[in-house]
Design an enzyme around this catalytic site. Structure first.
Site, PDB file in Angstrom:
ATOM      1  N   HIS A  67       0.559 -42.421  14.997  1.00 33.25           N
ATOM      2  CA  HIS A  67      -0.725 -41.828  14.607  1.00 33.25           C
ATOM      3  C   HIS A  67      -0.863 -40.417  15.179  1.00 33.25           C
ATOM      4  O   HIS A  67      -1.343 -39.495  14.503  1.00 33.25           O
ATOM      5  CB  HIS A  67      -1.859 -42.732  15.113  1.00 33.25           C
ATOM      6  CG  HIS A  67      -3.230 -42.169  14.902  1.00 33.25           C
ATOM      7  ND1 HIS A  67      -3.970 -41.627  15.933  1.00 33.25           N
ATOM      8  CD2 HIS A  67      -3.994 -42.073  13.797  1.00 33.25           C
ATOM      9  CE1 HIS A  67      -5.132 -41.228  15.466  1.00 33.25           C
ATOM     10  NE2 HIS A  67      -5.182 -41.476  14.176  1.00 33.25           N
ATOM     11  N   GLU A  70       1.215 -38.044  13.176  1.00 31.91           N
ATOM     12  CA  GLU A  70       0.555 -37.736  11.895  1.00 31.91           C
ATOM     13  C   GLU A  70      -0.407 -36.561  12.060  1.00 31.91           C
ATOM     14  O   GLU A  70      -0.436 -35.638  11.240  1.00 31.91           O
ATOM     15  CB  GLU A  70      -0.195 -38.972  11.397  1.00 31.91           C
ATOM     16  CG  GLU A  70      -1.053 -38.726  10.165  1.00 31.91           C
ATOM     17  CD  GLU A  70      -2.380 -39.470  10.219  1.00 31.91           C
ATOM     18  OE1 GLU A  70      -3.418 -38.854   9.915  1.00 31.91           O
ATOM     19  OE2 GLU A  70      -2.373 -40.670  10.558  1.00 31.91           O
ATOM     20  N   HIS A  71      -1.212 -36.599  13.111  1.00 31.35           N
ATOM     21  CA  HIS A  71      -2.166 -35.515  13.359  1.00 31.35           C
ATOM     22  C   HIS A  71      -1.452 -34.182  13.568  1.00 31.35           C
ATOM     23  O   HIS A  71      -1.854 -33.147  13.024  1.00 31.35           O
ATOM     24  CB  HIS A  71      -3.001 -35.835  14.602  1.00 31.35           C
ATOM     25  CG  HIS A  71      -4.170 -36.730  14.330  1.00 31.35           C
ATOM     26  ND1 HIS A  71      -5.453 -36.408  14.701  1.00 31.35           N
ATOM     27  CD2 HIS A  71      -4.244 -37.929  13.717  1.00 31.35           C
ATOM     28  CE1 HIS A  71      -6.277 -37.378  14.338  1.00 31.35           C
ATOM     29  NE2 HIS A  71      -5.559 -38.324  13.745  1.00 31.35           N
ATOM     30  N   GLU A 142     -11.541 -40.061  19.352  1.00 32.64           N
ATOM     31  CA  GLU A 142     -11.463 -40.946  18.192  1.00 32.64           C
ATOM     32  C   GLU A 142     -11.274 -42.400  18.625  1.00 32.64           C
ATOM     33  O   GLU A 142     -11.911 -43.314  18.078  1.00 32.64           O
ATOM     34  CB  GLU A 142     -10.296 -40.510  17.296  1.00 32.64           C
ATOM     35  CG  GLU A 142     -10.126 -41.348  16.038  1.00 32.64           C
ATOM     36  CD  GLU A 142      -8.928 -40.923  15.205  1.00 32.64           C
ATOM     37  OE1 GLU A 142      -8.461 -41.740  14.391  1.00 32.64           O
ATOM     38  OE2 GLU A 142      -8.459 -39.767  15.366  1.00 32.64           O
TER      39      GLU A 142
END
Length: 424
Positions: A67, A70-71, A142
């Site tokens: 994840h 991905e960012h 987040e």
């Protein structure tokens, strides 16, 4: 580039599959007359992939790394990819799931410009200690936000209670502690391993000329070279659930709940599509909106419009889930068990079976009207190891006995987990 053409006379669809010199597979699905075009560029690398083998040794990477990567891939020395997409008018996004990481856009024009942005970001990673530290703060916020999100927590808590060691029980974003161990060097190592072309796929759907688009893609992928993907390692998993009940208190007005049944993992790609049809049919027959359970429970005030059910499966996990909200979740759970026992003992009608199977079949056929869904489905098929067009044929092979066998074997009470979010 060498290519083959796969087609389905039944669906009146075809897809051109090109093989780039790097080993990357490129799927191009021409949709003549469609205004929108869509492209997915994805890696067969998700949050579950935390163990790999190298030189005979098992290694582990921090939770949330897929994840995090991905960012960070959206950044480059020239700026953020979203800023570039904004200038072309494309709608772009990305996601990390348990099993893959996907980057995609849709547009009505300037397709090749947008394809260049997509292929550039996938070939030019840019990680520095400074931008990694900044992202740790952003993703940390987040993660903390999702810790207070009831709809996510009820699902995540269920997974953690259902699975003993399967890495699907690990949060996709990781934890604040786990991402603190991520460095720019680790991101480059992870990119070089898991973003190997043979471990990826590029899918394009829309009103495009396959040959012209393939030639353009080949130019844009000039930096792509063959790299061997790592050998993924997954821990074994017991058939039993870890614990049958879990609860958490959050700021909600009334309880929300999820009842999950732990299923059998698929043997291969062909088994995935067959079992997915069986599982979704069983869920719909017993608890769909036209089911006797739903109608009776709704009339009795036990459930509301937010009651739903689904079935999820891949090579490493499978579960049927039923979700709802309300104070009487124990009563609903007992009625669900009663419905399952009754179906196991007395069977289901031909009418119920046929109606639900046809509903699934029609939904699958209808999905080919959306370029976004077509691109996503070909990506899932590639990583799942099955032929998307074979999915349509599999509906004909599923029988009512398959549904009853599934209900008896995979919906037993001792394979269930009830996850509840209660008001503080």
């Amino acid at each position: 580039m060498e290519h083959i053409v796969l087609q389905s006379e039944r669906l009146d669809e075809k897809v051109y599959v090109y093989t780039h010199k790097s080993g990357l597979k490129i799927y191009i699905s021409p949709k003549k007359g469609y205004a929108k075009k869509c492209a997915y560029f994805a890696a067969n690398y998700g949050s579950m992939d935390v163990f790999y083998e190298h030189n005979g040794e098992k290694h582990e990477i921090p939770d949330g790394l897929a994840h995090f990567l991905e960012h960070k891939l959206f950044e480059s020395e020239e700026g953020d990819a979203f800023t570039k997409y904004a200038k072309t008018g494309a709608s772009a996004n990305a996601f990390t799931s348990f099993g893959c990481t996907a980057y995609y856009f849709t547009c009505s024009n300037r397709f090749y410009e947008n394809l260049k942005i997509l292929t550039d970001l996938m070939q030019t990673p840019y990680f520095t200690p400074e931008n990694v530290a900044k992202e740790q703060g952003i993703i940390g916020q987040e993660i903390n936000m999702y810790l207070d999100a009831p709809d996510w927590r009820v699902y995540q808590n269920m997974l953690e209670a259902m699975y003993h060691t399967c890495t699907v029980r690990r949060d996709i974003a990781g934890s604040v502690e786990s991402i603190s161990h991520i460095t720019d060097t680790l991101l480059y190592d992870c990119y070089n391993m898991y973003y190997a072309p043979e471990n990826m796929v590029l899918v394009i759907a829309g009103d495009v000329d396959p040959e012209e688009t393939a030639l353009e893609a080949e130019k844009l992928l000039s930096k792509m070279e063959y790299r061997k993907a790592p050998k993924k390692v997954y821990p074994g998993e017991e058939k039993s659930v870890l614990k049958p009940y879990t609860e958490q208190k959050l700021s909600v007005s009334f309880p929300i709940y999820m009842l999950g049944f732990k299923g059998e993992r698929a043997k291969d790609g062909e088994d995935i599509i067959r079992r997915e049809i069986i599982g979704k049919t069983a869920a719909g027959v017993l608890f769909g909106r036209s089911s006797r359970f739903y109608l009776d429970a709704y009339d009795a005030g036990l459930i509301n419009d937010n009651f739903d059910c689904d079935y999820e499966i891949c090579e490493n996990y499978a579960h049927l889930i039923i979700m709802g909200e309300g104070e009487k979740y124990e009563t609903v759970k007992n009625k669900i068990f009663e419905t399952v026992r009754n179906a196991a003992e007395n069977g289901i009608s031909d009418e119920e079976f046929t109606r639900r199977l046809n509903l699934l079949r029609s939904g699958f056929i209808k999905s080919f009207n959306s370029v976004e869904t077509v691109a996503r489905n070909f990506m899932d098929a590639k990583f799942g190891g099955y032929d998307l067009y074979e999915y349509a044929e599999t509906f004909d092979k599923v029988t009512k006995d398959d549904i009853l066998k599934f209900i008896k074997e995979e919906m037993a009470e001792d394979r269930s987990v009830l996850s509840v979010i209660l008001p503080k």
